[in-house]
Scaffold this motif. Structure first.
Motif, PDB file in Angstrom:
ATOM      1  N   VAL A   1      -2.239   0.885  -4.451  1.00 55.26           N
ATOM      2  CA  VAL A   1      -2.931   0.948  -3.154  1.00 55.26           C
ATOM      3  C   VAL A   1      -2.070   0.303  -2.069  1.00 55.26           C
ATOM      4  O   VAL A   1      -2.006   0.788  -0.930  1.00 55.26           O
ATOM      5  CB  VAL A   1      -4.304   0.251  -3.236  1.00 55.26           C
ATOM      6  CG1 VAL A   1      -5.001   0.261  -1.881  1.00 55.26           C
ATOM      7  CG2 VAL A   1      -5.185   0.921  -4.289  1.00 55.26           C
ATOM      8  N   THR A   2      -1.396  -0.777  -2.407  1.00 58.81           N
ATOM      9  CA  THR A   2      -0.508  -1.467  -1.458  1.00 58.81           C
ATOM     10  C   THR A   2       0.590  -0.523  -0.965  1.00 58.81           C
ATOM     11  O   THR A   2       0.890  -0.460   0.240  1.00 58.81           O
ATOM     12  CB  THR A   2       0.121  -2.707  -2.122  1.00 58.81           C
ATOM     13  OG1 THR A   2      -0.924  -3.633  -2.449  1.00 58.81           O
ATOM     14  CG2 THR A   2       1.123  -3.377  -1.192  1.00 58.81           C
ATOM     15  N   ALA A   3       1.185   0.225  -1.876  1.00 57.78           N
ATOM     16  CA  ALA A   3       2.260   1.167  -1.518  1.00 57.78           C
ATOM     17  C   ALA A   3       1.718   2.299  -0.652  1.00 57.78           C
ATOM     18  O   ALA A   3       2.380   2.759   0.291  1.00 57.78           O
ATOM     19  CB  ALA A   3       2.894   1.727  -2.782  1.00 57.78           C
ATOM     20  N   ARG A   4       0.483   2.728  -0.952  1.00 53.71           N
ATOM     21  CA  ARG A   4      -0.106   3.852  -0.219  1.00 53.71           C
ATOM     22  C   ARG A   4      -0.384   3.479   1.230  1.00 53.71           C
ATOM     23  O   ARG A   4      -0.172   4.271   2.155  1.00 53.71           O
ATOM     24  CB  ARG A   4      -1.412   4.282  -0.916  1.00 53.71           C
ATOM     25  CG  ARG A   4      -1.983   5.608  -0.374  1.00 53.71           C
ATOM     26  CD  ARG A   4      -3.280   5.968  -1.082  1.00 53.71           C
ATOM     27  NE  ARG A   4      -3.107   5.925  -2.540  1.00 53.71           N
ATOM     28  CZ  ARG A   4      -4.051   5.561  -3.388  1.00 53.71           C
ATOM     29  NH1 ARG A   4      -5.234   5.195  -2.923  1.00 53.71           N
ATOM     30  NH2 ARG A   4      -3.816   5.572  -4.675  1.00 53.71           N
ATOM     31  N   TYR A   5      -0.880   2.257   1.485  1.00 52.44           N
ATOM     32  CA  TYR A   5      -1.259   1.849   2.839  1.00 52.44           C
ATOM     33  C   TYR A   5      -0.217   0.950   3.501  1.00 52.44           C
ATOM     34  O   TYR A   5      -0.393   0.523   4.651  1.00 52.44           O
ATOM     35  CB  TYR A   5      -2.618   1.134   2.809  1.00 52.44           C
ATOM     36  CG  TYR A   5      -3.751   2.074   2.474  1.00 52.44           C
ATOM     37  CD1 TYR A   5      -4.289   2.921   3.446  1.00 52.44           C
ATOM     38  CD2 TYR A   5      -4.274   2.125   1.182  1.00 52.44           C
ATOM     39  CE1 TYR A   5      -5.328   3.792   3.141  1.00 52.44           C
ATOM     40  CE2 TYR A   5      -5.314   2.987   0.865  1.00 52.44           C
ATOM     41  CZ  TYR A   5      -5.839   3.819   1.849  1.00 52.44           C
ATOM     42  OH  TYR A   5      -6.856   4.677   1.534  1.00 52.44           O
ATOM     43  N   ASN A   6       0.820   0.629   2.769  1.00 52.54           N
ATOM     44  CA  ASN A   6       1.924  -0.165   3.296  1.00 52.54           C
ATOM     45  C   ASN A   6       1.483  -1.561   3.741  1.00 52.54           C
ATOM     46  O   ASN A   6       2.039  -2.129   4.687  1.00 52.54           O
ATOM     47  CB  ASN A   6       2.620   0.566   4.448  1.00 52.54           C
ATOM     48  CG  ASN A   6       4.056   0.075   4.627  1.00 52.54           C
ATOM     49  OD1 ASN A   6       4.698  -0.370   3.662  1.00 52.54           O
ATOM     50  ND2 ASN A   6       4.558   0.129   5.854  1.00 52.54           N
ATOM     51  N   GLU A   7       0.446  -2.073   3.135  1.00 53.32           N
ATOM     52  CA  GLU A   7       0.003  -3.454   3.332  1.00 53.32           C
ATOM     53  C   GLU A   7      -0.710  -3.902   2.056  1.00 53.32           C
ATOM     54  O   GLU A   7      -1.267  -3.074   1.324  1.00 53.32           O
ATOM     55  CB  GLU A   7      -0.912  -3.594   4.553  1.00 53.32           C
ATOM     56  CG  GLU A   7      -2.157  -2.746   4.533  1.00 53.32           C
ATOM     57  CD  GLU A   7      -2.993  -2.941   5.793  1.00 53.32           C
ATOM     58  OE1 GLU A   7      -3.205  -4.106   6.184  1.00 53.32           O
ATOM     59  OE2 GLU A   7      -3.425  -1.947   6.371  1.00 53.32           O
ATOM     60  N   PRO A   8      -0.692  -5.224   1.760  1.00 50.89           N
ATOM     61  CA  PRO A   8      -1.188  -5.691   0.454  1.00 50.89           C
ATOM     62  C   PRO A   8      -2.707  -5.572   0.281  1.00 50.89           C
ATOM     63  O   PRO A   8      -3.474  -5.938   1.177  1.00 50.89           O
ATOM     64  CB  PRO A   8      -0.743  -7.150   0.409  1.00 50.89           C
ATOM     65  CG  PRO A   8      -0.590  -7.561   1.830  1.00 50.89           C
ATOM     66  CD  PRO A   8      -0.148  -6.328   2.574  1.00 50.89           C
ATOM     67  N   TYR A   9      -3.093  -5.036  -0.867  1.00 46.68           N
ATOM     68  CA  TYR A   9      -4.491  -4.962  -1.291  1.00 46.68           C
ATOM     69  C   TYR A   9      -4.606  -5.617  -2.672  1.00 46.68           C
ATOM     70  O   TYR A   9      -3.663  -5.573  -3.473  1.00 46.68           O
ATOM     71  CB  TYR A   9      -4.963  -3.511  -1.392  1.00 46.68           C
ATOM     72  CG  TYR A   9      -5.416  -2.915  -0.085  1.00 46.68           C
ATOM     73  CD1 TYR A   9      -6.767  -2.776   0.223  1.00 46.68           C
ATOM     74  CD2 TYR A   9      -4.482  -2.487   0.869  1.00 46.68           C
ATOM     75  CE1 TYR A   9      -7.178  -2.222   1.427  1.00 46.68           C
ATOM     76  CE2 TYR A   9      -4.883  -1.933   2.078  1.00 46.68           C
ATOM     77  CZ  TYR A   9      -6.236  -1.804   2.349  1.00 46.68           C
ATOM     78  OH  TYR A   9      -6.650  -1.259   3.538  1.00 46.68           O
TER      79      TYR A   9
END
Length: 288
Positions: A59-67
């Protein structure tokens, strides 16, 4: 006991024990008896202080911010109350019978389970299983348990804890929180307790009266064994008789403690004239 009187007693016990479970025991019960583990709940944006080990890299890679992944405790637990309803529970030399204390403790535990959305069931036993109510959720179910504890009349006055434990093993296939409430005037239950202790989280709550510990010098007294019905004259003026009585009590108490400890089960002893609230809280805190 007529219906009106029964409902009045149920309501009185509900008010007292519900207050205890809501304000005192609910949280202690939750922290003492853990769920079956942690289960995935959702993902949310990373916040300062979150454990980096929980970062969801996809999910982090998909939205380019940490989840991070959020987990919650899977709490679906089952409590089984095993209640001794034999003749010896109708004994008490202070202001209450052992049966009355057992009823209040059972109600408090059942409401604690209710508050934590756990199932609660009950088994009433003497030297056989007299009544079995399968575990369920809900307030009406807990109130039914209290009604049965107040109103039920056993067919037998004798006690056989081993038979009750055999029945437990036959009906409870998944791990449960088990409380056995009794005076434990019974023997030869070590094998069945060990089997139950290997599968379930078992606690023995021993309720006793001060006159069961030692007998006073009252001269020649007629006594009756409430479980066998045997009546006889006992010379309480004899020091030897009083010592024998006290030795027998200590042997029975030691058997209870040793058997439960060896089986990996918890123990709690409460005298009729003591505060079961303090005893239960202390036990929960030691375990938590």
């Amino acid at each position: 006991m007529d219906t009106k009187e029964l409902l009045k007693k149920v309501r009185k016990i509900e008010i007292k024990t519900r207050r205890l479970s809501d304000h005192i025991f609910g949280g202690e019960y939750h922290s003492t008896f853990k769920g079956r583990g942690m289960t995935f709940s959702e993902v949310r944006q990373y916040q300062f202080g979150d454990d980096v080990r929980n970062i969801d890299w996809n999910v982090t890679a998909r939205y380019n911010e940490p989840y991070i992944k959020v987990f919650e405790e899977e709490r679906e637990l089952t409590m089984m109350l095993m209640i001794d309803v034999s003749g010896s529970e109708l004994f008490g030399t202070t202001n209450q019978f052992k049966k009355e204390i057992i009823t209040e403790i059972a109600a408090t535990l059942a409401f604690s389970a209710l508050q934590n959305n756990d199932k609660a069931g009950v088994m009433l036993f003497s030297d056989t299983v007299e009544l079995y109510i399968p575990p369920k959720k809900g307030k009406s179910h807990v109130l039914r348990i209290i009604r049965e504890l107040l109103e039920f009349r056993p067919k037998s006055n004798r006690t056989d804890i081993s038979e009750a434990l055999k029945f437990l093993s036959s009906v409870m296939k998944k791990k449960a929180i088990v409380f056995i409430l009794s005076d434990f005037i019974s023997e030869a239950y070590e094998k069945t307790l060990k089997i139950a202790g290997n599968k379930h989280d078992v606690t023995g709550i021993r309720i006793y009266d001060q006159r069961e510990e030692r007998i006073p010098n009252l001269g020649l007294v007629q006594m009756q064994d409430v479980e066998t019905g045997t009546v006889g004259l006992v010379n309480t003026g004899s020091k030897k008789v009083r010592q024998s009585y006290e030795t027998h009590y200590k042997e029975r108490e030691a058997y209870f403690m040793n058997t439960f400890t060896k089986s990996g089960c918890g123990t709690l002893s409460c005298r009729v004239d003591e505060s079961y609230v303090k005893k239960l809280l202390g036990y929960f805190k030691r375990r938590g």
